[in-house]
Design a protein around this motif. Structure first.
Motif, PDB file in Angstrom:
ATOM      1  N   PHE A 149       6.815 -12.589   8.212  1.00 35.95           N
ATOM      2  CA  PHE A 149       5.636 -12.265   8.111  1.00 35.95           C
ATOM      3  C   PHE A 149       4.728 -13.246   7.360  1.00 35.95           C
ATOM      4  O   PHE A 149       3.420 -13.548   7.301  1.00 35.95           O
ATOM      5  N   THR A 150       5.432 -13.930   6.374  1.00 36.73           N
ATOM      6  CA  THR A 150       4.965 -14.558   5.040  1.00 36.73           C
ATOM      7  C   THR A 150       3.813 -15.366   5.515  1.00 36.73           C
ATOM      8  O   THR A 150       2.434 -15.364   4.735  1.00 36.73           O
ATOM      9  N   ASP A 151       4.181 -16.280   6.402  1.00 35.94           N
ATOM     10  CA  ASP A 151       3.114 -17.244   6.897  1.00 35.94           C
ATOM     11  C   ASP A 151       2.073 -17.027   7.536  1.00 35.94           C
ATOM     12  O   ASP A 151       0.672 -17.253   7.126  1.00 35.94           O
ATOM     13  N   GLU A 152       2.177 -15.596   8.296  1.00 36.37           N
ATOM     14  CA  GLU A 152       0.954 -15.067   8.840  1.00 36.37           C
ATOM     15  C   GLU A 152      -0.117 -14.261   7.660  1.00 36.37           C
ATOM     16  O   GLU A 152      -1.343 -14.552   7.814  1.00 36.37           O
ATOM     17  N   LEU A 153       0.954 -13.668   6.863  1.00 38.66           N
ATOM     18  CA  LEU A 153       0.051 -12.778   5.779  1.00 38.66           C
ATOM     19  C   LEU A 153      -0.685 -14.025   4.939  1.00 38.66           C
ATOM     20  O   LEU A 153      -1.731 -13.618   4.236  1.00 38.66           O
ATOM     21  N   LYS A 154      -0.324 -14.924   4.778  1.00 38.12           N
ATOM     22  CA  LYS A 154      -1.079 -15.893   3.924  1.00 38.12           C
ATOM     23  C   LYS A 154      -2.419 -16.359   4.343  1.00 38.12           C
ATOM     24  O   LYS A 154      -3.180 -16.599   3.664  1.00 38.12           O
ATOM     25  N   LYS A 155      -2.590 -16.357   5.562  1.00 42.37           N
ATOM     26  CA  LYS A 155      -3.653 -16.695   6.251  1.00 42.37           C
ATOM     27  C   LYS A 155      -4.989 -15.462   6.079  1.00 42.37           C
ATOM     28  O   LYS A 155      -5.914 -15.543   6.534  1.00 42.37           O
ATOM     29  N   LEU A 156      -4.411 -13.977   5.678  1.00 43.19           N
ATOM     30  CA  LEU A 156      -5.504 -13.028   5.375  1.00 43.19           C
ATOM     31  C   LEU A 156      -6.229 -13.198   4.337  1.00 43.19           C
ATOM     32  O   LEU A 156      -5.815 -13.714   3.250  1.00 43.19           O
ATOM     33  N   SER A 157      -7.366 -13.065   4.461  1.00 46.68           N
ATOM     34  CA  SER A 157      -8.385 -12.920   3.234  1.00 46.68           C
ATOM     35  C   SER A 157      -8.191 -11.500   2.481  1.00 46.68           C
ATOM     36  O   SER A 157      -7.867 -10.705   2.936  1.00 46.68           O
ATOM     37  N   ARG A 158      -9.089 -11.687   1.579  1.00 50.66           N
ATOM     38  CA  ARG A 158      -8.990 -10.301   0.546  1.00 50.66           C
ATOM     39  C   ARG A 158      -9.875  -9.391   1.352  1.00 50.66           C
ATOM     40  O   ARG A 158      -9.181  -8.047   1.338  1.00 50.66           O
ATOM     41  N   SER A 159     -10.814  -9.546   2.262  1.00 47.65           N
ATOM     42  CA  SER A 159     -11.436  -8.474   2.880  1.00 47.65           C
ATOM     43  C   SER A 159     -10.584  -8.053   3.845  1.00 47.65           C
ATOM     44  O   SER A 159     -10.430  -6.680   4.338  1.00 47.65           O
ATOM     45  N   GLN A 160      -9.720  -8.852   4.699  1.00 46.93           N
ATOM     46  CA  GLN A 160      -8.890  -8.452   5.588  1.00 46.93           C
ATOM     47  C   GLN A 160      -7.612  -7.679   5.016  1.00 46.93           C
ATOM     48  O   GLN A 160      -7.348  -6.528   5.720  1.00 46.93           O
ATOM     49  N   GLY A 161      -7.246  -8.026   3.875  1.00 52.64           N
ATOM     50  CA  GLY A 161      -6.084  -7.235   3.003  1.00 52.64           C
ATOM     51  C   GLY A 161      -6.708  -5.798   2.898  1.00 52.64           C
ATOM     52  O   GLY A 161      -6.126  -4.870   2.882  1.00 52.64           O
ATOM     53  N   LYS A 162      -7.912  -5.688   2.533  1.00 60.26           N
ATOM     54  CA  LYS A 162      -8.621  -4.347   2.154  1.00 60.26           C
ATOM     55  C   LYS A 162      -8.461  -3.452   3.637  1.00 60.26           C
ATOM     56  O   LYS A 162      -8.079  -2.061   3.402  1.00 60.26           O
ATOM     57  N   ILE A 163      -8.820  -3.922   4.535  1.00 60.02           N
ATOM     58  CA  ILE A 163      -8.912  -3.081   5.790  1.00 60.02           C
ATOM     59  C   ILE A 163      -7.214  -2.832   6.158  1.00 60.02           C
ATOM     60  O   ILE A 163      -7.120  -1.715   6.660  1.00 60.02           O
ATOM     61  N   LEU A 164      -6.468  -3.810   6.036  1.00 55.44           N
ATOM     62  CA  LEU A 164      -5.199  -3.390   6.452  1.00 55.44           C
ATOM     63  C   LEU A 164      -4.358  -2.471   5.444  1.00 55.44           C
ATOM     64  O   LEU A 164      -3.832  -1.630   6.174  1.00 55.44           O
ATOM     65  N   ILE A 165      -4.922  -2.188   4.413  1.00 56.63           N
ATOM     66  CA  ILE A 165      -4.462  -1.010   3.500  1.00 56.63           C
ATOM     67  C   ILE A 165      -5.056   0.163   4.203  1.00 56.63           C
ATOM     68  O   ILE A 165      -4.176   1.219   4.222  1.00 56.63           O
ATOM     69  N   LYS A 166      -6.296   0.189   4.398  1.00 60.56           N
ATOM     70  CA  LYS A 166      -7.019   1.506   5.030  1.00 60.56           C
ATOM     71  C   LYS A 166      -6.026   1.774   6.328  1.00 60.56           C
ATOM     72  O   LYS A 166      -5.978   3.190   6.644  1.00 60.56           O
ATOM     73  N   LEU A 167      -5.911   0.672   7.073  1.00 69.82           N
ATOM     74  CA  LEU A 167      -5.426   1.132   8.520  1.00 69.82           C
ATOM     75  C   LEU A 167      -3.834   1.551   8.363  1.00 69.82           C
ATOM     76  O   LEU A 167      -3.390   2.401   9.155  1.00 69.82           O
ATOM     77  N   ILE A 168      -3.162   1.035   7.334  1.00 71.53           N
ATOM     78  CA  ILE A 168      -2.055   1.596   7.292  1.00 71.53           C
ATOM     79  C   ILE A 168      -1.758   2.949   6.833  1.00 71.53           C
ATOM     80  O   ILE A 168      -0.921   3.682   7.447  1.00 71.53           O
ATOM     81  N   TYR A 169      -2.834   3.337   5.996  1.00 71.49           N
ATOM     82  CA  TYR A 169      -3.131   4.910   5.824  1.00 71.49           C
ATOM     83  C   TYR A 169      -3.325   5.505   7.097  1.00 71.49           C
ATOM     84  O   TYR A 169      -2.851   6.949   7.259  1.00 71.49           O
ATOM     85  N   ARG A 170      -4.275   4.996   7.847  1.00 73.24           N
ATOM     86  CA  ARG A 170      -4.393   5.652   9.251  1.00 73.24           C
ATOM     87  C   ARG A 170      -3.112   5.849   9.997  1.00 73.24           C
ATOM     88  O   ARG A 170      -2.989   6.895  10.658  1.00 73.24           O
ATOM     89  N   GLN A 171      -2.304   4.920  10.139  1.00 73.46           N
ATOM     90  CA  GLN A 171      -1.207   5.040  11.039  1.00 73.46           C
ATOM     91  C   GLN A 171       0.109   5.587  10.604  1.00 73.46           C
ATOM     92  O   GLN A 171       0.690   6.097  11.274  1.00 73.46           O
ATOM     93  N   THR A 172      -0.020   5.892   9.351  1.00 78.41           N
ATOM     94  CA  THR A 172       1.465   6.380   8.660  1.00 78.41           C
ATOM     95  C   THR A 172       0.976   7.570   7.907  1.00 78.41           C
ATOM     96  O   THR A 172       2.072   8.517   7.830  1.00 78.41           O
ATOM     97  N   GLY A 173      -0.186   7.867   7.428  1.00 74.33           N
ATOM     98  CA  GLY A 173      -0.548   9.265   6.871  1.00 74.33           C
ATOM     99  C   GLY A 173      -0.403   9.074   5.315  1.00 74.33           C
ATOM    100  O   GLY A 173      -0.383  10.021   4.702  1.00 74.33           O
ATOM    101  N   ASP A 174       0.071   7.859   5.017  1.00 73.32           N
ATOM    102  CA  ASP A 174       0.560   7.606   3.299  1.00 73.32           C
ATOM    103  C   ASP A 174      -0.181   6.251   2.840  1.00 73.32           C
ATOM    104  O   ASP A 174      -0.393   5.491   3.775  1.00 73.32           O
ATOM    105  N   SER A 175      -0.549   6.373   1.701  1.00 77.35           N
ATOM    106  CA  SER A 175      -1.291   4.882   1.082  1.00 77.35           C
ATOM    107  C   SER A 175      -0.022   3.992   1.052  1.00 77.35           C
ATOM    108  O   SER A 175       1.213   4.371   1.077  1.00 77.35           O
ATOM    109  N   ALA A 176      -0.466   2.853   1.142  1.00 77.77           N
ATOM    110  CA  ALA A 176       0.807   1.622   0.971  1.00 77.77           C
ATOM    111  C   ALA A 176       1.383   1.858  -0.391  1.00 77.77           C
ATOM    112  O   ALA A 176       2.562   1.788  -0.414  1.00 77.77           O
ATOM    113  N   TYR A 177       0.794   2.436  -1.233  1.00 76.90           N
ATOM    114  CA  TYR A 177       1.531   2.560  -2.662  1.00 76.90           C
ATOM    115  C   TYR A 177       2.437   3.692  -2.505  1.00 76.90           C
ATOM    116  O   TYR A 177       3.312   3.562  -2.937  1.00 76.90           O
TER     117      TYR A 177
END
Length: 219
Positions: A113-141
């Motif tokens: 995934f490294t090459d794909e993740l390099k293309k994510l912006s900071r704003s996209q990263g924020k949303i990804l972290i929120k959606l990880i919580y939505r889909q797993t029930g836990d924060s990324a931390y």
């Protein structure tokens, strides 16, 4: 300073196995037109457009829609692979083998995934972290902390702050307006089969949430 790809990659690396399927189709950026009637297991009827307070809010919604559709497949994959990893960890006899396994999974996922993740912006990263919580029930931390170590989670979280991100972010569409719009985007995309449906890790009453924010916009 650690590149943002390392801490976002760590999220996926901790609970992602190498994807066997081709995810290219799931990562398309195109924006399809809205439909009027949507049939789901629970039927929602959407208008042609959600109601916005002003033109600025509409433009923000369109940009948010692009970002959500870009990163949601990663969050879904994370939840799928987390389930697989937890099942595998339950079969391993000791902590040494479990640590070896999670390290191997992380290395494989980062290579994938490294090459794909390099293309994510900071704003996209924020949303990804929120959606990880939505889909797993836990924060990324918490996911990093529980599957690797508290020190590693601390380091990733504090590095993330350099990019104005927090791995402790949660998802709360009832109380946070941006989260409501993310949920609205997801529900509309699911109904049009633009994104593959995956139930959230906790109950989300979209109709009640939508009603609250619709009434709020009238005040």
């Amino acid at each position: 300073m650690m590149n943002r790809v390392l801490f976002i990659g760590a999220i996926l690396g901790v609970f992602s196995a190498v994807a066997q399927e081709d995810t290219a189709e799931k990562l398309r950026d195109s924006i399809a037109p809205y439909e009027t009637v949507i049939n789901l297991e629970d039927v929602f009827v959407f208008g042609n457009q959600p109601v916005f307070r002003n033109e600025e809010q509409r433009k923000k919604y369109e940009l948010l829609k692009y970002r959500v559709k870009k990163v949601y497949p990663y969050a879904k994959l994370a939840a799928d692979k987390l389930y697989q990893i937890e099942r595998t960890l339950d079969t391993l006899p000791n902590n040494r083998q479990k640590k070896r396994y999670t390290k191997k999974v992380q290395e494989e996922a980062e290579a994938r995934f490294t090459d794909e993740l390099k293309k994510l912006s900071r704003s996209q990263g924020k949303i990804l972290i929120k959606l990880i919580y939505r889909q797993t029930g836990d924060s990324a931390y918490d996911l990093v902390k529980n599957l690797r170590s508290g020190w590693r989670a601390f380091w990733y979280n504090n590095t993330a702050w350099f990019y104005d991100l927090s791995l402790k972010s949660v998802y709360n569409p009832l109380e946070v307006e941006e989260d409501f719009w993310i949920e609205d985007i997801l529900q509309r995309a699911f109904s049009r089969k633009e994104l593959e449906v995956q139930e959230p890790a906790f109950p989300i009453d979209y109709e009640a949430i939508e009603k609250k924010w619709r009434n709020s916009s009238k005040e």
